[in-house]
Design a protein around this motif. Sequence first.
Motif, PDB file in Angstrom:
ATOM      1  N   HIS A  72       1.243  -1.756  -0.163  1.00 31.24           N
ATOM      2  CA  HIS A  72      -0.179  -0.512   0.064  1.00 31.24           C
ATOM      3  C   HIS A  72       1.079   1.424   0.360  1.00 31.24           C
ATOM      4  O   HIS A  72       1.940   1.327   0.090  1.00 31.24           O
ATOM      5  CB  HIS A  72      -0.835  -0.125   1.399  1.00 31.24           C
ATOM      6  CG  HIS A  72      -0.358   0.166   2.572  1.00 31.24           C
ATOM      7  ND1 HIS A  72       0.359  -0.534   2.999  1.00 31.24           N
ATOM      8  CD2 HIS A  72      -0.425   0.330   2.880  1.00 31.24           C
ATOM      9  CE1 HIS A  72       0.531  -0.181   4.314  1.00 31.24           C
ATOM     10  NE2 HIS A  72      -0.226   0.383   5.050  1.00 31.24           N
ATOM     11  N   HIS A  74       1.625   3.481   2.125  1.00 28.33           N
ATOM     12  CA  HIS A  74       2.160   4.584   2.825  1.00 28.33           C
ATOM     13  C   HIS A  74       3.202   4.548   3.366  1.00 28.33           C
ATOM     14  O   HIS A  74       4.413   3.823   3.029  1.00 28.33           O
ATOM     15  CB  HIS A  74       1.557   3.880   4.772  1.00 28.33           C
ATOM     16  CG  HIS A  74       0.327   3.842   5.143  1.00 28.33           C
ATOM     17  ND1 HIS A  74      -0.769   2.862   6.329  1.00 28.33           N
ATOM     18  CD2 HIS A  74      -0.855   5.123   4.494  1.00 28.33           C
ATOM     19  CE1 HIS A  74      -2.126   4.094   6.466  1.00 28.33           C
ATOM     20  NE2 HIS A  74      -1.595   4.601   5.025  1.00 28.33           N
ATOM     21  N   ASP A  76       5.975   4.505   5.412  1.00 25.95           N
ATOM     22  CA  ASP A  76       6.376   3.536   5.869  1.00 25.95           C
ATOM     23  C   ASP A  76       6.705   2.729   5.558  1.00 25.95           C
ATOM     24  O   ASP A  76       7.014   0.744   5.879  1.00 25.95           O
ATOM     25  CB  ASP A  76       5.683   3.408   7.734  1.00 25.95           C
ATOM     26  CG  ASP A  76       4.624   2.938   7.419  1.00 25.95           C
ATOM     27  OD1 ASP A  76       3.641   3.173   6.722  1.00 25.95           O
ATOM     28  OD2 ASP A  76       3.979   2.434   8.684  1.00 25.95           O
ATOM     29  N   HIS A  77       6.128   1.955   4.311  1.00 29.07           N
ATOM     30  CA  HIS A  77       6.111   1.035   3.070  1.00 29.07           C
ATOM     31  C   HIS A  77       6.732   1.419   2.001  1.00 29.07           C
ATOM     32  O   HIS A  77       7.065   0.366   1.132  1.00 29.07           O
ATOM     33  CB  HIS A  77       4.732   0.412   3.604  1.00 29.07           C
ATOM     34  CG  HIS A  77       4.278   0.211   4.275  1.00 29.07           C
ATOM     35  ND1 HIS A  77       3.856  -1.278   4.540  1.00 29.07           N
ATOM     36  CD2 HIS A  77       3.594   0.560   5.555  1.00 29.07           C
ATOM     37  CE1 HIS A  77       3.160  -1.186   5.532  1.00 29.07           C
ATOM     38  NE2 HIS A  77       3.133  -0.520   6.232  1.00 29.07           N
ATOM     39  N   HIS A 172      -7.219  -1.401   5.546  1.00 27.62           N
ATOM     40  CA  HIS A 172      -6.607  -0.441   5.739  1.00 27.62           C
ATOM     41  C   HIS A 172      -6.197   1.533   5.685  1.00 27.62           C
ATOM     42  O   HIS A 172      -5.984   2.005   6.252  1.00 27.62           O
ATOM     43  CB  HIS A 172      -5.796  -1.847   6.724  1.00 27.62           C
ATOM     44  CG  HIS A 172      -4.000  -0.167   6.948  1.00 27.62           C
ATOM     45  ND1 HIS A 172      -3.764   0.045   8.245  1.00 27.62           N
ATOM     46  CD2 HIS A 172      -2.812  -0.228   6.439  1.00 27.62           C
ATOM     47  CE1 HIS A 172      -2.582   1.089   8.283  1.00 27.62           C
ATOM     48  NE2 HIS A 172      -2.421   0.959   6.989  1.00 27.62           N
ATOM     49  N   ASP A 191       0.131  -4.239   5.868  1.00 21.73           N
ATOM     50  CA  ASP A 191      -0.417  -3.890   7.464  1.00 21.73           C
ATOM     51  C   ASP A 191      -1.802  -4.219   7.350  1.00 21.73           C
ATOM     52  O   ASP A 191      -3.050  -4.319   8.062  1.00 21.73           O
ATOM     53  CB  ASP A 191      -0.731  -2.696   7.946  1.00 21.73           C
ATOM     54  CG  ASP A 191       0.974  -1.962   7.542  1.00 21.73           C
ATOM     55  OD1 ASP A 191       1.581  -2.722   8.028  1.00 21.73           O
ATOM     56  OD2 ASP A 191       0.585  -0.345   7.770  1.00 21.73           O
TER      57      ASP A 191
END
Length: 325
Positions: A72, A74, A76-77, A172, A191
């Motif tokens: 996804h 985000h 932090d990915h 999410h 996540d």
Amino acid sequence: MNINSTAPIIYPIIVPTSSTLLSFNFYLVKNQDKLFLVDAGLDSEKCWLYFNHVLKENGFKLNDINGIILTHSHQDHTGIVNRVLSLHEIPVYAHQSSLDRLARNETFLNKRIDFFRSLYSEMGCKEMGEKQVKLLQKKAKQNQYQAIKAKILPLKEGDRIYGFKVIETPGHWPDHIALLNPESGILLGGDHLIQHISSNALIEPDELGKKISTLQQYERSLKKCKDYALTVTYPGHGEIVEDPKELIKKRLNGIESKSEKIRKIISNKQPCTAAQVAQTYYEHKYDSEFSLVMSEIIGHLYRLEGLNKISKKQKNSEWHYYSCG
Ligand SMILES: [Zn+2]
């Protein structure tokens, strides 16, 4: 099972953090003679060092990697994607609905800000909502550097990539996917499923800036994964999930019982706005973690409305909620 098939080899890159997430996880995966990265941690020196350490420790070089798949959009990915691409140009895959988010498309970001402006206002958040909208505007400008500088190759439900099947798991986040290796039951789950904390089904607009009932989406995605023969799930944070089916059950029950608590608050306070429900349920966290708290409450309100357990009426442009029976 095909006797010639071998299970994918997963090399976890686990970068610890002092936050409640415990770690930022991403994975180097070897399957069908391909080496690829699933997710890319944070844009930090620490993630870069851990990534290089895992590569080296297993006898690989950066140039051996064939591609990157993102579960996804985000940050932090997606952290080290640009850094990898600047040294080694490879394809980047993500769900087709993540393209605007990954590119930090200005038109889309403005639509998103408008969405939250009217949402917080309708939900009775007043000055807290206005403060959050200002923060979103600031972030939209500041975070332009996080745009992924690559043409993303779009994935959708059922696509096959490097021996993994793409499973759309929105909830999410609207563009969330999980990757299943059907032969081994290995799920690279992003996540979608985290062992030590329940994943937030964050309120977000769709690509057109329209409302989505994200918690109900998340519930459907959990139920969908329950039907697969999963053996293990590699998550985006925390420990590897050794019993995914049991955890899915726990998460589904958790949603149900939280919804019930929120329904009871409404039945005691009715009529009440979402902001009033949030202040009752979360007390001081309403101020300190405003966007997360509102996301949770609004998610449950949409869910309860969908189940006809609550209803709402508009008064002075704010929604007031009632319990049904
Ligand atoms: Zn996430």
